[in-house]
Design an enzyme around this catalytic site. Structure first.
Site, PDB file in Angstrom:
ATOM      1  N   HIS A  12       0.842  -1.219   0.000  1.00 28.85           N
ATOM      2  CA  HIS A  12       0.000   0.000   0.000  1.00 28.85           C
ATOM      3  C   HIS A  12       0.871   1.261   0.000  1.00 28.85           C
ATOM      4  O   HIS A  12       0.604   2.217   0.720  1.00 28.85           O
ATOM      5  CB  HIS A  12      -0.945  -0.021   1.201  1.00 28.85           C
ATOM      6  CG  HIS A  12      -0.251  -0.031   2.538  1.00 28.85           C
ATOM      7  ND1 HIS A  12      -0.748  -0.701   3.632  1.00 28.85           N
ATOM      8  CD2 HIS A  12       0.900   0.534   2.962  1.00 28.85           C
ATOM      9  CE1 HIS A  12       0.068  -0.534   4.656  1.00 28.85           C
ATOM     10  NE2 HIS A  12       1.073   0.219   4.285  1.00 28.85           N
ATOM     11  N   HIS A  59      -2.323   4.384   9.619  1.00 35.50           N
ATOM     12  CA  HIS A  59      -0.986   4.871   9.964  1.00 35.50           C
ATOM     13  C   HIS A  59      -1.102   6.137  10.812  1.00 35.50           C
ATOM     14  O   HIS A  59      -0.758   7.230  10.366  1.00 35.50           O
ATOM     15  CB  HIS A  59      -0.181   5.141   8.699  1.00 35.50           C
ATOM     16  CG  HIS A  59       0.054   3.940   7.831  1.00 35.50           C
ATOM     17  ND1 HIS A  59      -0.923   3.382   7.046  1.00 35.50           N
ATOM     18  CD2 HIS A  59       1.160   3.191   7.626  1.00 35.50           C
ATOM     19  CE1 HIS A  59      -0.426   2.339   6.388  1.00 35.50           C
ATOM     20  NE2 HIS A  59       0.831   2.203   6.728  1.00 35.50           N
ATOM     21  N   HIS A 193      10.069  -3.923   4.298  1.00 35.43           N
ATOM     22  CA  HIS A 193      10.514  -2.528   4.297  1.00 35.43           C
ATOM     23  C   HIS A 193      10.754  -2.059   5.720  1.00 35.43           C
ATOM     24  O   HIS A 193      10.155  -2.557   6.663  1.00 35.43           O
ATOM     25  CB  HIS A 193       9.550  -1.587   3.560  1.00 35.43           C
ATOM     26  CG  HIS A 193       8.150  -1.433   4.080  1.00 35.43           C
ATOM     27  ND1 HIS A 193       7.278  -2.472   4.277  1.00 35.43           N
ATOM     28  CD2 HIS A 193       7.453  -0.305   4.423  1.00 35.43           C
ATOM     29  CE1 HIS A 193       6.095  -1.999   4.688  1.00 35.43           C
ATOM     30  NE2 HIS A 193       6.179  -0.703   4.805  1.00 35.43           N
ATOM     31  N   GLU A 240       3.718  -5.621   8.674  1.00 35.89           N
ATOM     32  CA  GLU A 240       2.413  -5.417   8.017  1.00 35.89           C
ATOM     33  C   GLU A 240       1.936  -6.703   7.327  1.00 35.89           C
ATOM     34  O   GLU A 240       0.744  -6.891   7.107  1.00 35.89           O
ATOM     35  CB  GLU A 240       2.496  -4.281   6.991  1.00 35.89           C
ATOM     36  CG  GLU A 240       2.636  -2.903   7.627  1.00 35.89           C
ATOM     37  CD  GLU A 240       2.758  -1.761   6.613  1.00 35.89           C
ATOM     38  OE1 GLU A 240       2.575  -0.608   7.022  1.00 35.89           O
ATOM     39  OE2 GLU A 240       3.048  -2.008   5.412  1.00 35.89           O
TER      40      GLU A 240
HETATM   41  C1  DHB Z   1       6.108   3.267   2.428  1.00 33.85           C
HETATM   42  C2  DHB Z   1       5.519   2.013   2.649  1.00 33.85           C
HETATM   43  C3  DHB Z   1       4.476   1.880   3.563  1.00 33.85           C
HETATM   44  O1  DHB Z   1       3.879   0.688   3.841  1.00 33.85           O
HETATM   45  C4  DHB Z   1       3.980   2.992   4.224  1.00 33.85           C
HETATM   46  O2  DHB Z   1       2.928   2.832   5.049  1.00 33.85           O
HETATM   47  C5  DHB Z   1       4.561   4.239   4.027  1.00 33.85           C
HETATM   48  C6  DHB Z   1       5.615   4.370   3.121  1.00 33.85           C
HETATM   49  C7  DHB Z   1       7.209   3.432   1.439  1.00 33.85           C
HETATM   50  O3  DHB Z   1       7.793   2.462   0.968  1.00 33.85           O
HETATM   51  O4  DHB Z   1       7.490   4.594   1.098  1.00 33.85           O
HETATM   52 FE    FE Z   2       2.432   0.957   5.624  1.00 32.84          FE
END
Ligand code: DHB
Ligand code: FE
Length: 279
Positions: A12, A59, A193, A240
């Site tokens: 997302h 978030h 990530h 996540e």
């Molecule tokens: C990014 C990924 C995410 O899941 C998020 O909530 C905010 C930013 C990203 O990769 O920039």
């Molecule tokens: Fe996220």
């Protein structure tokens, strides 16, 4: 009765929403990712579900450290688009399905999953970007949406196993709904990530691929992955991915993998896309 006709998993990433909203999907950076979307979008268009249950995380938009529901079900008729700092995304409001949402609430709570019920909230990129991935830029979203927000921001998030069991309970709820709705469930967020601290920028495509393989073919094993493994292997925001286990739990034990695409990098994230049908 209602029928669960399919499942889709997708990251997302906010920048994906920006690329769509600003017409940049054919830019050099974005084209290779957006070229991977048509099979999933064609699948969605062909299936044309009445309702999407979107498992996502907020978030710090609708919720904050003042109020941290582990599992929150959106009951409203309509959910507005949140302003996350740059104005709300120019996407349609999300129309709910209160009648099915209340059935889910009753079925889940009496099935011993103590959901928080949310009658009013705005939705952030965690929910809107997956809809854009699946549907592009329609004037109105073609389905009703029931948001299911999962706390993966403040420790402790729910375990993968708890998420998997919740998915199974969602399936029992769908199977006992006396409507004729055709439903798709979304698992969103991930894959690997980490947005902060020393390991910011961490991507582990090998681990993500193993996770997807397990999720599809041996979900009971995927459900046993402990938090510390997500953190170590997929970074702090890789957690996540537990939300994909809710999606998978709702499906049959045996599924057919209709489509999979992954892309590195999108922003800071290994971007995942997975489409499943019951075998
Ligand atoms: C990014 C990924 C995410 O899941 C998020 O909530 C905010 C930013 C990203 O990769 O920039
Ligand atoms: Fe996220």
């Amino acid at each position: 009765v209602a029928e669960l006709v399919g499942a889709i998993g997708t990251s997302h990433i906010p920048a994906v929403g920006v690329a769509i909203d600003k017409g940049r999907t054919q830019d050099d950076y974005w084209k290779p990712y957006f070229d991977k979307l048509p099979p999933a979008r064609e699948w969605m268009a062909k299936l044309d579900p009445d309702v999407c249950i979107v498992v996502y995380n907020d978030h710090a938009t609708a919720f904050s450290l003042e109020l941290i529901p582990t599992f929150a079900l959106g009951m409203a008729e309509r959910f507005g688009i949140a302003d996350e700092g740059f104005g709300p995304r120019p996407v349609p409001d999300v129309m709910g399905h209160p009648e099915l949402a209340w059935h889910l609430a009753e079925s889940l709570i009496l099935d011993e999953f103590d959901m928080t019920l949310v009658n009013e909230m705005e939705v952030d990129h965690g929910l809107t970007v997956p809809l854009s991935v699946a549907y592009g830029q329609p004037d109105a979203w073609p389905c009703r949406v029931i948001p299911l927000a999962v706390n993966v921001v403040q420790y402790p998030p729910p375990t993968g196993n708890r998420c998997f069991r919740l998915g199974q309970a969602i399936r029992r709820a769908i199977d006992s709904y006396p409507g004729d709705e055709r439903i798709v469930i979304f698992g969103t967020g991930g894959m690997s990530h980490q947005l902060q601290a020393q390991r910011a920028g961490l991507i582990n495509a090998e681990w993500d691929t193993r996770f997807l393989d397990l999720l599809v073919n041996d979900p009971e094993a995927a459900a046993k992955i402990p938090h510390v493994e997500y953190l170590r292997e997929a970074g702090s925001e890789g957690i996540e991915l537990v939300m994909w286990l809710i999606m998978r739990g709702a499906m049959n034990p045996d599924v057919t993998e209709i489509y999979r695409a992954t892309h590195v990098p999108t922003s800071n994230t290994h971007n995942g896309l997975l489409v499943l049908e019951n075998a």
